[in-house]
Design a protein around this motif. Structure first.
Motif, mmCIF file in Angstrom:
data_model
loop_
_atom_site.group_PDB
_atom_site.id
_atom_site.type_symbol
_atom_site.label_atom_id
_atom_site.label_comp_id
_atom_site.label_asym_id
_atom_site.label_seq_id
_atom_site.Cartn_x
_atom_site.Cartn_y
_atom_site.Cartn_z
ATOM 1 N N MET A 178 25.588 15.647 -43.686
ATOM 2 C CA MET A 178 25.253 14.400 -43.037
ATOM 3 C C MET A 178 23.732 14.242 -42.984
ATOM 4 S SD MET A 178 26.353 13.152 -39.270
ATOM 5 C CE MET A 178 25.093 12.374 -38.314
ATOM 6 N N VAL A 179 23.245 13.070 -43.324
ATOM 7 C CA VAL A 179 21.815 12.799 -43.307
ATOM 8 C C VAL A 179 21.402 12.397 -41.896
ATOM 9 C CG1 VAL A 179 19.989 11.348 -44.268
ATOM 10 C CG2 VAL A 179 21.855 12.099 -45.722
ATOM 11 N N ALA A 180 20.275 12.929 -41.449
ATOM 12 C CA ALA A 180 19.766 12.639 -40.110
ATOM 13 C C ALA A 180 19.406 11.161 -39.970
ATOM 14 C CB ALA A 180 18.542 13.504 -39.832
ATOM 15 N N HIS A 181 19.431 10.678 -38.725
ATOM 16 C CA HIS A 181 19.048 9.298 -38.439
ATOM 17 C C HIS A 181 17.539 9.144 -38.648
ATOM 18 C CE1 HIS A 181 19.214 5.370 -36.537
ATOM 19 N NE2 HIS A 181 18.105 5.710 -35.884
ATOM 20 N N VAL A 182 17.140 8.106 -39.372
ATOM 21 C CA VAL A 182 15.723 7.864 -39.653
ATOM 22 C C VAL A 182 15.308 6.542 -39.013
ATOM 23 C CG1 VAL A 182 13.993 7.484 -41.451
ATOM 24 C CG2 VAL A 182 15.836 9.142 -41.829
ATOM 25 N N THR A 183 14.221 6.588 -38.254
ATOM 26 C CA THR A 183 13.640 5.402 -37.648
ATOM 27 C C THR A 183 12.230 5.249 -38.206
ATOM 28 O OG1 THR A 183 14.860 5.824 -35.602
ATOM 29 C CG2 THR A 183 13.023 4.276 -35.470
ATOM 30 N N MET A 184 11.892 4.028 -38.611
ATOM 31 C CA MET A 184 10.564 3.785 -39.156
ATOM 32 C C MET A 184 9.951 2.554 -38.505
ATOM 33 S SD MET A 184 9.250 3.453 -43.110
ATOM 34 C CE MET A 184 10.192 2.015 -43.555
ATOM 35 N N TYR A 185 8.811 2.755 -37.845
ATOM 36 C CA TYR A 185 8.033 1.646 -37.324
ATOM 37 C C TYR A 185 7.261 1.066 -38.501
ATOM 38 C CZ TYR A 185 8.993 3.356 -32.625
ATOM 39 O OH TYR A 185 9.614 3.749 -31.472
ATOM 40 N N SER A 186 7.350 -0.263 -38.686
ATOM 41 C CA SER A 186 6.738 -0.875 -39.859
ATOM 42 C C SER A 186 6.295 -2.304 -39.566
ATOM 43 C CB SER A 186 7.731 -0.874 -41.023
ATOM 44 O OG SER A 186 8.856 -1.668 -40.706
ATOM 45 N N THR A 187 5.683 -2.920 -40.588
ATOM 46 C CA THR A 187 5.320 -4.338 -40.542
ATOM 47 C C THR A 187 5.887 -5.002 -41.790
ATOM 48 O OG1 THR A 187 3.228 -3.989 -41.692
ATOM 49 C CG2 THR A 187 3.170 -3.900 -39.279
ATOM 50 N N ALA A 188 5.788 -6.331 -41.837
ATOM 51 C CA ALA A 188 6.337 -7.070 -42.980
ATOM 52 C C ALA A 188 5.589 -6.756 -44.264
ATOM 53 C CB ALA A 188 6.294 -8.573 -42.695
ATOM 54 N N VAL A 189 4.276 -6.624 -44.183
ATOM 55 C CA VAL A 189 3.462 -6.388 -45.372
ATOM 56 C C VAL A 189 2.798 -5.028 -45.224
ATOM 57 C CG1 VAL A 189 1.590 -7.275 -46.790
ATOM 58 C CG2 VAL A 189 3.049 -8.861 -45.536
ATOM 59 N N CYS A 190 3.428 -4.015 -45.784
ATOM 60 C CA CYS A 190 2.930 -2.646 -45.632
ATOM 61 C C CYS A 190 3.342 -1.836 -46.859
ATOM 62 C CB CYS A 190 3.496 -2.030 -44.359
ATOM 63 S SG CYS A 190 3.223 -0.254 -44.217
ATOM 64 N N PRO A 191 2.436 -1.647 -47.807
ATOM 65 C CA PRO A 191 2.801 -0.897 -49.013
ATOM 66 C C PRO A 191 3.221 0.547 -48.726
ATOM 67 C CG PRO A 191 0.441 -1.335 -48.960
ATOM 68 C CD PRO A 191 1.053 -2.099 -47.827
ATOM 69 N N TYR A 192 2.636 1.165 -47.706
ATOM 70 C CA TYR A 192 3.015 2.542 -47.369
ATOM 71 C C TYR A 192 4.420 2.612 -46.799
ATOM 72 C CZ TYR A 192 -1.747 3.802 -48.436
ATOM 73 O OH TYR A 192 -2.927 3.999 -49.094
ATOM 74 N N CYS A 193 4.826 1.549 -46.083
ATOM 75 C CA CYS A 193 6.200 1.477 -45.573
ATOM 76 C C CYS A 193 7.183 1.405 -46.740
ATOM 77 C CB CYS A 193 6.376 0.259 -44.662
ATOM 78 S SG CYS A 193 5.315 0.271 -43.197
ATOM 79 N N VAL A 194 6.840 0.605 -47.749
ATOM 80 C CA VAL A 194 7.692 0.469 -48.933
ATOM 81 C C VAL A 194 7.796 1.810 -49.659
ATOM 82 C CG1 VAL A 194 7.909 -0.649 -51.188
ATOM 83 C CG2 VAL A 194 7.216 -1.990 -49.195
ATOM 84 N N MET A 195 6.665 2.501 -49.808
ATOM 85 C CA MET A 195 6.690 3.800 -50.493
ATOM 86 C C MET A 195 7.490 4.830 -49.699
ATOM 87 S SD MET A 195 2.925 4.139 -52.273
ATOM 88 C CE MET A 195 1.994 4.057 -50.766
ATOM 89 N N ALA A 196 7.366 4.801 -48.373
ATOM 90 C CA ALA A 196 8.129 5.730 -47.533
ATOM 91 C C ALA A 196 9.620 5.455 -47.665
ATOM 92 C CB ALA A 196 7.692 5.611 -46.073
ATOM 93 N N GLU A 197 9.984 4.175 -47.634
ATOM 94 C CA GLU A 197 11.394 3.807 -47.774
ATOM 95 C C GLU A 197 11.934 4.246 -49.135
ATOM 96 O OE1 GLU A 197 14.296 -0.109 -47.409
ATOM 97 O OE2 GLU A 197 12.171 -0.306 -46.944
ATOM 98 N N ARG A 198 11.149 4.051 -50.177
ATOM 99 C CA ARG A 198 11.562 4.444 -51.527
ATOM 100 C C ARG A 198 11.798 5.964 -51.602
ATOM 101 N NH1 ARG A 198 7.395 2.180 -55.008
ATOM 102 N NH2 ARG A 198 8.390 0.212 -54.470
#
Length: 87
Positions: free
Chosen positions: A1-21
């Motif tokens: 089972m994969v652990a629950h992941v929470t990510m604080y982000s904004t609409a325009v955030c390239p690092y958020c996109v890379m983290a999600e990827r």
């Protein structure tokens, strides 16, 4: 089972996109995203909780990983899989 992941982000955030990827490549199907750009109180709560003001701020389970650079470093060190798939 994969652990629950929470990510604080904004609409325009390239690092958020890379983290999600990266997380999706590791098998994380669902990421709870908390948008801090929609409500200043949410950003303030994130800053109180993490001690940081930048996004993304990522939690795996109850563990505060940090931002994308921290997440990437964990992966390179071979420690990310253990956090995502606790025994």
């Amino acid at each position: 089972m994969v652990a629950h992941v929470t990510m604080y982000s904004t609409a325009v955030c390239p690092y958020c996109v890379m983290a999600e990827r990266l997380l999706k490549a590791k098998g994380v199907a669902e990421i709870e995203k908390v948008r801090v750009d929609l409500d200043p109180a949410v950003r303030e709560a994130m800053m109180q909780k993490t001690g940081r003001r930048t996004v993304p701020q990522i939690y795996i389970g109850e563990t505060h990983v940090g931002g994308f650079d921290d997440l990437s470093a964990l992966d390179r060190a071979g420690k990310l899989d253990a956090l995502l798939n606790p025994t």
